[in-house]
Design a protein around this motif. Structure first.
Motif, PDB file in Angstrom:
ATOM      1  N   SER A 205      53.824  10.779   7.652  1.00  0.00           N
ATOM      2  CA  SER A 205      52.782   9.761   7.518  1.00  0.00           C
ATOM      3  C   SER A 205      51.989   9.942   6.235  1.00  0.00           C
ATOM      4  CB  SER A 205      51.839   9.813   8.719  1.00  0.00           C
ATOM      5  OG  SER A 205      52.531   9.604   9.924  1.00  0.00           O
ATOM      6  N   THR A 206      51.829  11.182   5.781  1.00  0.00           N
ATOM      7  CA  THR A 206      51.079  11.450   4.565  1.00  0.00           C
ATOM      8  C   THR A 206      51.727  10.803   3.351  1.00  0.00           C
ATOM      9  OG1 THR A 206      50.342  13.565   5.489  1.00  0.00           O
ATOM     10  CG2 THR A 206      50.136  13.288   3.111  1.00  0.00           C
ATOM     11  N   PHE A 207      53.056  10.754   3.332  1.00  0.00           N
ATOM     12  CA  PHE A 207      53.773  10.237   2.169  1.00  0.00           C
ATOM     13  C   PHE A 207      54.078   8.743   2.259  1.00  0.00           C
ATOM     14  CE2 PHE A 207      54.777  14.757   2.213  1.00  0.00           C
ATOM     15  CZ  PHE A 207      54.595  15.104   0.885  1.00  0.00           C
ATOM     16  N   THR A 208      54.098   8.169   3.449  1.00  0.00           N
ATOM     17  CA  THR A 208      54.551   6.788   3.594  1.00  0.00           C
ATOM     18  C   THR A 208      53.462   5.824   4.037  1.00  0.00           C
ATOM     19  OG1 THR A 208      55.289   7.274   5.859  1.00  0.00           O
ATOM     20  CG2 THR A 208      56.920   7.493   4.109  1.00  0.00           C
ATOM     21  N   ASN A 209      52.245   6.294   4.296  1.00  0.00           N
ATOM     22  CA  ASN A 209      51.200   5.362   4.719  1.00  0.00           C
ATOM     23  C   ASN A 209      50.543   4.732   3.500  1.00  0.00           C
ATOM     24  OD1 ASN A 209      48.021   6.333   4.519  1.00  0.00           O
ATOM     25  ND2 ASN A 209      49.488   8.005   4.261  1.00  0.00           N
ATOM     26  N   GLY A 210      49.948   3.564   3.717  1.00  0.00           N
ATOM     27  CA  GLY A 210      49.253   2.864   2.645  1.00  0.00           C
ATOM     28  C   GLY A 210      47.845   2.496   3.061  1.00  0.00           C
ATOM     29  N   VAL A 211      47.231   1.612   2.303  1.00  0.00           N
ATOM     30  CA  VAL A 211      45.874   1.173   2.610  1.00  0.00           C
ATOM     31  C   VAL A 211      45.871   0.384   3.915  1.00  0.00           C
ATOM     32  CG1 VAL A 211      43.907  -0.179   1.805  1.00  0.00           C
ATOM     33  CG2 VAL A 211      45.321   1.080   0.164  1.00  0.00           C
ATOM     34  N   GLY A 212      45.009   0.780   4.834  1.00  0.00           N
ATOM     35  CA  GLY A 212      44.909   0.092   6.111  1.00  0.00           C
ATOM     36  C   GLY A 212      45.914   0.553   7.148  1.00  0.00           C
ATOM     37  N   THR A 213      46.729   1.557   6.818  1.00  0.00           N
ATOM     38  CA  THR A 213      47.720   2.061   7.778  1.00  0.00           C
ATOM     39  C   THR A 213      47.544   3.567   7.997  1.00  0.00           C
ATOM     40  OG1 THR A 213      49.341   2.313   5.989  1.00  0.00           O
ATOM     41  CG2 THR A 213      49.418   0.276   7.285  1.00  0.00           C
ATOM     42  N   THR A 214      46.318   4.003   8.045  1.00  0.00           N
ATOM     43  CA  THR A 214      46.035   5.403   8.335  1.00  0.00           C
ATOM     44  C   THR A 214      46.257   5.665   9.815  1.00  0.00           C
ATOM     45  OG1 THR A 214      44.381   5.493   6.576  1.00  0.00           O
ATOM     46  CG2 THR A 214      44.298   7.218   8.255  1.00  0.00           C
ATOM     47  N   THR A 215      47.092   6.642  10.119  1.00  0.00           N
ATOM     48  CA  THR A 215      47.396   6.958  11.511  1.00  0.00           C
ATOM     49  C   THR A 215      46.320   7.876  12.100  1.00  0.00           C
ATOM     50  OG1 THR A 215      48.763   8.851  10.869  1.00  0.00           O
ATOM     51  CG2 THR A 215      49.861   6.721  11.098  1.00  0.00           C
TER      52      THR A 215
END
Length: 267
Positions: A205-215
């Protein structure tokens, strides 16, 4: 009489159970802590559940984690089913080659996979968001789903599908009426495992998340900089309760099926 080995084994079993469940009990108890410090007890209160209901950022992170886990688990289970059915029709040599490539993410460090996916998305000029997050989690969860479904599919008798076709079913009808019902338990187990892995994933998740998609794991990790409050314990308690209800529902359904099967057996 019990031997010394039996006594030691019994105490080791109790120690393992305590190691697994005591932290969960502590989280539940501290969710009712009146102190702003997580580990310091200052009295009983339920105000942290109200704080949790008003924390929109934490709830948004929970929603993102649930959506990503739902999508990635469903895709991983579907792809795992297709992979298992395809591998069953391959020759042994090609089956070994295909399975080696499919299970390769299990032995590669997840941080390496995350960097590799980030490089691929960057070269394709793909913006990071929900899609990249789901694809990243799919890479992590697919081998587990394929491993479970492949084992269950390999245990099926090929003569069952042949018998269905002899009785007039086409390939699709044989799959829906014979293969799929027999694999239902394995599919459910694979889906639940993939959902759990995806929901708690933090490296990919650290490498593939973007703005507004914080898990949710990333949100909780970011709160370490300012200090955790019992609000996190309240969230953990609700997740534990939700998990317990799912396990209870599945267990009661399985028990009901066994009892009904036992009732029909003597007839």
């Amino acid at each position: 009489m019990k031997s010394a080995l039996d006594t030691v084994t019994a105490w080791l079993a109790r120690g393992v159970i305590a190691f697994l469940y005591v932290p969960i009990v502590v989280v539940v108890v501290l969710s009712f802590n009146d102190s702003d410090i997580t580990y310091k007890w200052a009295g009983f209160t339920t105000r942290w559940y109200g704080e949790l209901a008003r924390d929109t950022e934490l709830l948004d992170a929970l929603r993102v984690s649930a959506e990503v886990a739902l999508l990635s688990a469903t895709l991983a289970t579907g792809c795992g089913l297709l992979a298992a059915m395809g591998m069953a029709r391959l020759r042994p040599r090609w089956r070994a080659v295909f399975s080696g490539g499919l299970f390769l993410p299990l032995v590669i460090p997840e941080i390496v996979l995350g960097v590799a996916l980030l490089s691929v998305f960057g070269s394709l000029h793909a913006g990071l968001g929900l899609t990249t997050l789901v694809l990243g989690h799919l890479v992590v969860t697919l081998p587990y789903a394929a491993l479970i479904i492949l084992g269950a599919h390999g245990a099926l008798d090929p003569a069952l599908e042949e018998a269905a076709t002899d009785l007039g079913c086409n390939a699709w009808q044989a799959f829906c009426r014979v293969t799929l019902p027999l694999l239902r338990q394995a599919l459910l187990a694979a889906w639940l495992l993939c959902f759990t892995i995806s929901f708690g994933n933090i490296v990919m998740s650290t490498f593939t998340n973007g703005v507004g998609t914080t898990t949710l794991p990333l949100r909780v990790y970011s709160l370490l900089k300012v200090g955790l409050t019992p609000e996190i314990n309240a969230l953990g308690t609700l997740l534990v309760l939700f998990t317990f209800l799912i396990i209870l529902g599945v267990g009661l359904r399985q028990m009901r099926r066994v009892l009904l099967g036992g009732d029909r057996a003597p007839q």
